[in-house]
Design a protein around this motif. Structure first.
Motif, PDB file in Angstrom:
ATOM      1  N   ALA A   2      59.905  29.327 -23.764  1.00 48.31           N
ATOM      2  CA  ALA A   2      58.953  29.561 -22.679  1.00 48.31           C
ATOM      3  C   ALA A   2      58.582  31.039 -22.609  1.00 48.31           C
ATOM      4  CB  ALA A   2      59.542  29.113 -21.353  1.00 48.31           C
ATOM      5  N   GLY A   3      57.356  31.289 -22.228  1.00 51.18           N
ATOM      6  CA  GLY A   3      56.885  32.661 -22.068  1.00 51.18           C
ATOM      7  C   GLY A   3      56.447  32.901 -20.633  1.00 51.18           C
ATOM      8  N   ALA A   4      55.941  34.088 -20.356  1.00 50.68           N
ATOM      9  CA  ALA A   4      55.496  34.377 -18.986  1.00 50.68           C
ATOM     10  C   ALA A   4      54.348  35.370 -18.977  1.00 50.68           C
ATOM     11  CB  ALA A   4      56.653  34.924 -18.166  1.00 50.68           C
ATOM     12  N   ILE A   5      53.453  35.165 -18.060  1.00 47.75           N
ATOM     13  CA  ILE A   5      52.367  36.124 -17.831  1.00 47.75           C
ATOM     14  C   ILE A   5      52.448  36.535 -16.365  1.00 47.75           C
ATOM     15  CG2 ILE A   5      49.863  36.482 -17.812  1.00 47.75           C
ATOM     16  CD1 ILE A   5      49.678  34.200 -19.931  1.00 47.75           C
ATOM     17  N   VAL A   6      52.592  37.817 -16.142  1.00 50.57           N
ATOM     18  CA  VAL A   6      52.681  38.321 -14.764  1.00 50.57           C
ATOM     19  C   VAL A   6      51.418  39.133 -14.479  1.00 50.57           C
ATOM     20  CG1 VAL A   6      54.025  39.704 -13.132  1.00 50.57           C
ATOM     21  CG2 VAL A   6      55.192  38.437 -14.943  1.00 50.57           C
ATOM     22  N   LEU A  98      54.698  27.678 -27.941  1.00 51.14           N
ATOM     23  CA  LEU A  98      55.609  27.634 -26.791  1.00 51.14           C
ATOM     24  C   LEU A  98      55.280  26.393 -25.966  1.00 51.14           C
ATOM     25  CD1 LEU A  98      56.094  30.666 -27.553  1.00 51.14           C
ATOM     26  CD2 LEU A  98      56.275  31.090 -25.136  1.00 51.14           C
ATOM     27  N   ASP A  99      56.277  25.772 -25.396  1.00 55.21           N
ATOM     28  CA  ASP A  99      56.005  24.537 -24.643  1.00 55.21           C
ATOM     29  C   ASP A  99      55.736  24.800 -23.168  1.00 55.21           C
ATOM     30  OD1 ASP A  99      58.619  25.152 -23.942  1.00 55.21           O
ATOM     31  OD2 ASP A  99      59.133  23.046 -23.596  1.00 55.21           O
ATOM     32  N   ALA A 100      56.070  25.997 -22.663  1.00 53.30           N
ATOM     33  CA  ALA A 100      55.811  26.302 -21.246  1.00 53.30           C
ATOM     34  C   ALA A 100      55.571  27.798 -21.050  1.00 53.30           C
ATOM     35  CB  ALA A 100      56.986  25.858 -20.392  1.00 53.30           C
ATOM     36  N   VAL A 101      54.641  28.095 -20.199  1.00 50.22           N
ATOM     37  CA  VAL A 101      54.371  29.496 -19.851  1.00 50.22           C
ATOM     38  C   VAL A 101      54.306  29.610 -18.330  1.00 50.22           C
ATOM     39  CG1 VAL A 101      52.726  31.411 -20.004  1.00 50.22           C
ATOM     40  CG2 VAL A 101      53.096  29.959 -21.991  1.00 50.22           C
ATOM     41  N   VAL A 102      55.069  30.545 -17.797  1.00 54.79           N
ATOM     42  CA  VAL A 102      55.027  30.801 -16.349  1.00 54.79           C
ATOM     43  C   VAL A 102      53.901  31.799 -16.106  1.00 54.79           C
ATOM     44  CG1 VAL A 102      56.291  31.779 -14.388  1.00 54.79           C
ATOM     45  CG2 VAL A 102      57.520  30.422 -16.091  1.00 54.79           C
ATOM     46  N   ILE A 103      53.005  31.459 -15.214  1.00 57.34           N
ATOM     47  CA  ILE A 103      51.935  32.406 -14.851  1.00 57.34           C
ATOM     48  C   ILE A 103      52.097  32.720 -13.364  1.00 57.34           C
ATOM     49  CG2 ILE A 103      49.451  32.834 -14.735  1.00 57.34           C
ATOM     50  CD1 ILE A 103      49.112  30.696 -16.938  1.00 57.34           C
ATOM     51  N   THR A 104      52.279  33.977 -13.051  1.00 54.95           N
ATOM     52  CA  THR A 104      52.447  34.341 -11.639  1.00 54.95           C
ATOM     53  C   THR A 104      51.679  35.612 -11.312  1.00 54.95           C
ATOM     54  OG1 THR A 104      54.047  34.786  -9.886  1.00 54.95           O
ATOM     55  CG2 THR A 104      54.608  35.633 -12.051  1.00 54.95           C
ATOM     56  N   ARG A 105      51.284  35.699 -10.070  1.00 57.66           N
ATOM     57  CA  ARG A 105      50.635  36.926  -9.618  1.00 57.66           C
ATOM     58  C   ARG A 105      51.553  37.566  -8.587  1.00 57.66           C
ATOM     59  NH1 ARG A 105      44.779  37.214  -7.105  1.00 57.66           N
ATOM     60  NH2 ARG A 105      45.629  35.509  -5.900  1.00 57.66           N
ATOM     61  N   THR A 106      51.914  38.791  -8.860  1.00 55.85           N
ATOM     62  CA  THR A 106      52.881  39.451  -7.969  1.00 55.85           C
ATOM     63  C   THR A 106      52.181  40.124  -6.781  1.00 55.85           C
ATOM     64  OG1 THR A 106      52.832  41.376  -9.348  1.00 55.85           O
ATOM     65  CG2 THR A 106      54.626  39.828  -9.738  1.00 55.85           C
ATOM     66  N   GLY A 107      51.156  39.473  -6.278  1.00 56.13           N
ATOM     67  CA  GLY A 107      50.684  39.873  -4.960  1.00 56.13           C
ATOM     68  C   GLY A 107      51.777  39.505  -3.983  1.00 56.13           C
ATOM     69  N   HIS A 108      52.600  38.531  -4.385  1.00 59.63           N
ATOM     70  CA  HIS A 108      53.755  38.165  -3.580  1.00 59.63           C
ATOM     71  C   HIS A 108      55.021  38.272  -4.437  1.00 59.63           C
ATOM     72  CE1 HIS A 108      51.825  34.059  -4.579  1.00 59.63           C
ATOM     73  NE2 HIS A 108      52.381  34.565  -5.635  1.00 59.63           N
ATOM     74  N   TYR A 109      56.140  38.365  -3.764  1.00 65.48           N
ATOM     75  CA  TYR A 109      57.408  38.490  -4.481  1.00 65.48           C
ATOM     76  C   TYR A 109      58.192  37.184  -4.311  1.00 65.48           C
ATOM     77  CZ  TYR A 109      62.099  39.913  -5.712  1.00 65.48           C
ATOM     78  OH  TYR A 109      63.329  39.963  -6.287  1.00 65.48           O
ATOM     79  N   ILE A 110      58.523  36.568  -5.427  1.00 66.09           N
ATOM     80  CA  ILE A 110      59.204  35.267  -5.389  1.00 66.09           C
ATOM     81  C   ILE A 110      60.514  35.361  -6.169  1.00 66.09           C
ATOM     82  CG2 ILE A 110      59.019  32.812  -6.008  1.00 66.09           C
ATOM     83  CD1 ILE A 110      55.925  33.279  -6.126  1.00 66.09           C
ATOM     84  N   GLU A 111      61.549  34.878  -5.552  1.00 61.11           N
ATOM     85  CA  GLU A 111      62.824  34.768  -6.271  1.00 61.11           C
ATOM     86  C   GLU A 111      63.073  33.292  -6.524  1.00 61.11           C
ATOM     87  OE1 GLU A 111      65.853  36.612  -3.941  1.00 61.11           O
ATOM     88  OE2 GLU A 111      65.340  38.610  -4.640  1.00 61.11           O
ATOM     89  N   CYS A 112      63.091  32.915  -7.769  1.00 64.12           N
ATOM     90  CA  CYS A 112      63.416  31.507  -8.046  1.00 64.12           C
ATOM     91  C   CYS A 112      64.196  31.394  -9.338  1.00 64.12           C
ATOM     92  CB  CYS A 112      62.165  30.647  -8.051  1.00 64.12           C
ATOM     93  SG  CYS A 112      61.110  30.856  -9.463  1.00 64.12           S
ATOM     94  N   GLU A 113      64.828  30.255  -9.506  1.00 63.90           N
ATOM     95  CA  GLU A 113      65.559  29.980 -10.740  1.00 63.90           C
ATOM     96  C   GLU A 113      64.515  29.564 -11.764  1.00 63.90           C
ATOM     97  OE1 GLU A 113      68.776  30.424 -11.224  1.00 63.90           O
ATOM     98  OE2 GLU A 113      69.087  31.070  -9.146  1.00 63.90           O
ATOM     99  N   TRP A 114      64.180  30.483 -12.645  1.00 66.74           N
ATOM    100  CA  TRP A 114      63.070  30.232 -13.580  1.00 66.74           C
ATOM    101  C   TRP A 114      63.344  29.021 -14.480  1.00 66.74           C
ATOM    102  CZ3 TRP A 114      58.930  32.442 -11.926  1.00 66.74           C
ATOM    103  CH2 TRP A 114      58.995  33.665 -11.265  1.00 66.74           C
ATOM    104  N   GLN A 115      64.581  28.927 -14.939  1.00 68.47           N
ATOM    105  CA  GLN A 115      64.901  27.811 -15.839  1.00 68.47           C
ATOM    106  C   GLN A 115      64.806  26.476 -15.096  1.00 68.47           C
ATOM    107  OE1 GLN A 115      64.953  27.694 -18.956  1.00 68.47           O
ATOM    108  NE2 GLN A 115      65.126  29.863 -19.475  1.00 68.47           N
ATOM    109  N   ALA A 116      65.224  26.464 -13.836  1.00 61.49           N
ATOM    110  CA  ALA A 116      65.135  25.235 -13.031  1.00 61.49           C
ATOM    111  C   ALA A 116      63.675  24.850 -12.808  1.00 61.49           C
ATOM    112  CB  ALA A 116      65.830  25.445 -11.697  1.00 61.49           C
TER     113      ALA A 116
END
Lengths: 328, 135
Positions: A2-6, A98-116
């Protein structure tokens, strides 16, 4: 894999209402090119998000947005540009299979279990999953790059695509303004979130980073945070969840209460700063809900050019992105 | 400049920088030198204030107190309030939500403190009582 775009968004409302974005660009919430990139107890929420993703084993993290360096070395100002770049990045992830990509915008701050979150997305079996919390939808998606494709306006495509909804149970702060920023600071002090100050806890609730110089007669009362290279002169008082970030200087006899002093800021002699966020010569007072520019350098000023801070953050994020890319 | 009886109400400019302070001091100067000056400074227009502005306010207060007068602030803008609090002088000044209230506050007894059905001489005795208390 998995990858991520912030996306370093400046305000959660910006892309939701393009017209509003233009009118509010000089307003309260879009201050300092995005609160998510403003240091809170040594590190910005943006960098903390990227670091938590890295720890969770996400293999490629791209940080795009207001802090993206252009070819000429300047900063790209538009969030729209960031989303265009994100669409290209998503395509690159697709090529890497890649089978999954997390896309998030840090206009907000989120704490989460990324793998979950990824697991939840995989279990839903849909191309796009969107996160939500008790207050509503969040700008956090997990997409399958092999099944999801956006030509240009990635944000709009994400919003109109039928998505499975994933609940986020961790700490969420929407960081819509200076008040939310101060709430994040107090939440860090009171352990309401997972973030820890980037310093040593010398006494309960009192965090001091390396290289701080605190005068003998100055009082720093917990909870408080003093960042790297900060100088506190004689007879000062720092208290009630106040933070003084990197390389700032608090001059003789000044009291700082329930306030955040952002990096490279000089706060003058004998002042009484309360319920505020100070950045160079600018004060955001939360009690009176007013933003004020102090033109008097003996009262407040920036100690070094603001761009230096941004450049440093860009370098930090580049390093972070590079190290995560190497893992791929 | 507006006058309301012996109380003078003056409006402070939008920016209290060195230049504006100089101009304002020239305007207010003769008033400060009068006998028992009673001044209300209306601060609703203030958007920014340098330390010169705060210094000017303190100087004005000092001058009027020397001459047995008083200076009060009215309709403080949020910006002015932040600056005065930041510089620890907010408590030095008496401030009011409006200039009318500030002007009325110079009278020893508020008008509504005297009952409407009271005899005509009660106001005189009221004033004397207040003077006694003040002395």
């Amino acid at each position: 894999m998995a990858g991520a775009i912030v996306i370093a968004g400046s305000d959660p409302q910006v892309s939701e209402h393009h017209i509003q974005a233009k009118t509010t660009s000089a307003g309260w919430d879009c201050w300092r090119s995005g609160i998510a990139s403003t240091p809170a107890l040594g590190c910005s929420p943006l960098v903390r998000t990227a670091e938590s993703m890295k720890r969770a084993g996400l293999t490629g993290i791209s940080i795009l947005g207001t802090t993206t360096v252009s070819e000429k070395g300047g900063l790209l100002p538009s969030e729209e540009t960031a989303w265009l770049l994100a669409a290209k990045e998503l395509k690159a992830f697709q090529e890497k299979n890649l089978d999954a990509v997390v896309i998030t915008r840090t206009g907000h701050y989120i704490e989460c279990e990324w793998q979950a979150l990824l697991e939840q997305h995989r279990n839903f079996g849909q191309a796009v999953s969107r996160a939500f919390d008790s207050q509503g939808l969040l700008d956090l998606w997990v997409v399958d790059p092999r099944r999801f494709y956006a030509e240009e306006d990635l944000l709009m495509t994400l919003r109109v695509t039928q998505a499975a909804e994933c609940a986020v149970k961790g700490y969420v702060n929407r960081l819509t303004g200076a008040r939310d920023f101060r709430r994040l600071v107090t939440d860090i002090f009171s352990f309401r979130c997972q973030v820890r100050p980037q310093a040593t806890e010398v006494r309960p609730g009192l965090w001091l980073a390396e290289g701080t110089q605190i005068a003998r007669s100055a009082r720093v009362v917990a909870p408080a945070y003093i960042g790297y290279g900060v100088k506190i002169a004689d007879d000062c008082l720092i208290t009630r969840c106040s933070t003084v970030e990197t390389n700032s200087y608090i001059d003789f006899g000044t009291a700082i209460e329930d306030s955040s002093v952002l990096p490279d800021t000089y706060v003058g002699i004998g002042l009484d700063l309360s319920h505020s966020v100070v950045d160079g010569g600018e004060i955001l007072n939360l009690h009176h809900e007013v933003r004020l520019r102090i033109s008097d350098p003996v009262v407040m000023r920036r100690l070094s050019p603001g761009a230096q801070q941004d450049r440093q953050m860009v370098a930090e994020m580049k390093e972070l992105a590079l190290s995560s890319t190497e893992k791929r | 400049m507006l006058t309301s009886g012996p109380v003078v109400i003056m409006q402070l400019p939008e920016e209290l920088n060195v230049t504006e302070v100089h101009n304002f001091m020239q305007e207010i100067g003769p008033l400060l030198e009068s006998n028992r000056p009673r001044i209300v400074l209306e601060c609703s227009q203030i958007r920014s204030m340098e330390s010169a502005g705060v210094e000017m306010l303190l100087r004005c207060l000092e001058e009027v107190l020397k001459r047995d007068g008083d200076l009060k602030l009215a309709a403080l803008s949020p910006q002015a309030e932040v600056i005065l609090e930041l510089m620890r002088v907010a408590r030095v000044f008496e401030s009011f939500p409006t200039s009318d209230e500030a002007a009325r506050s110079f009278n020893a007894i508020p008008a509504d403190a005297i009952p409407q059905d009271a005899p005509w001489y009660s106001t005189i005795f009221g004033d004397l009582g207040a003077l006694k208390q003040a002395s």
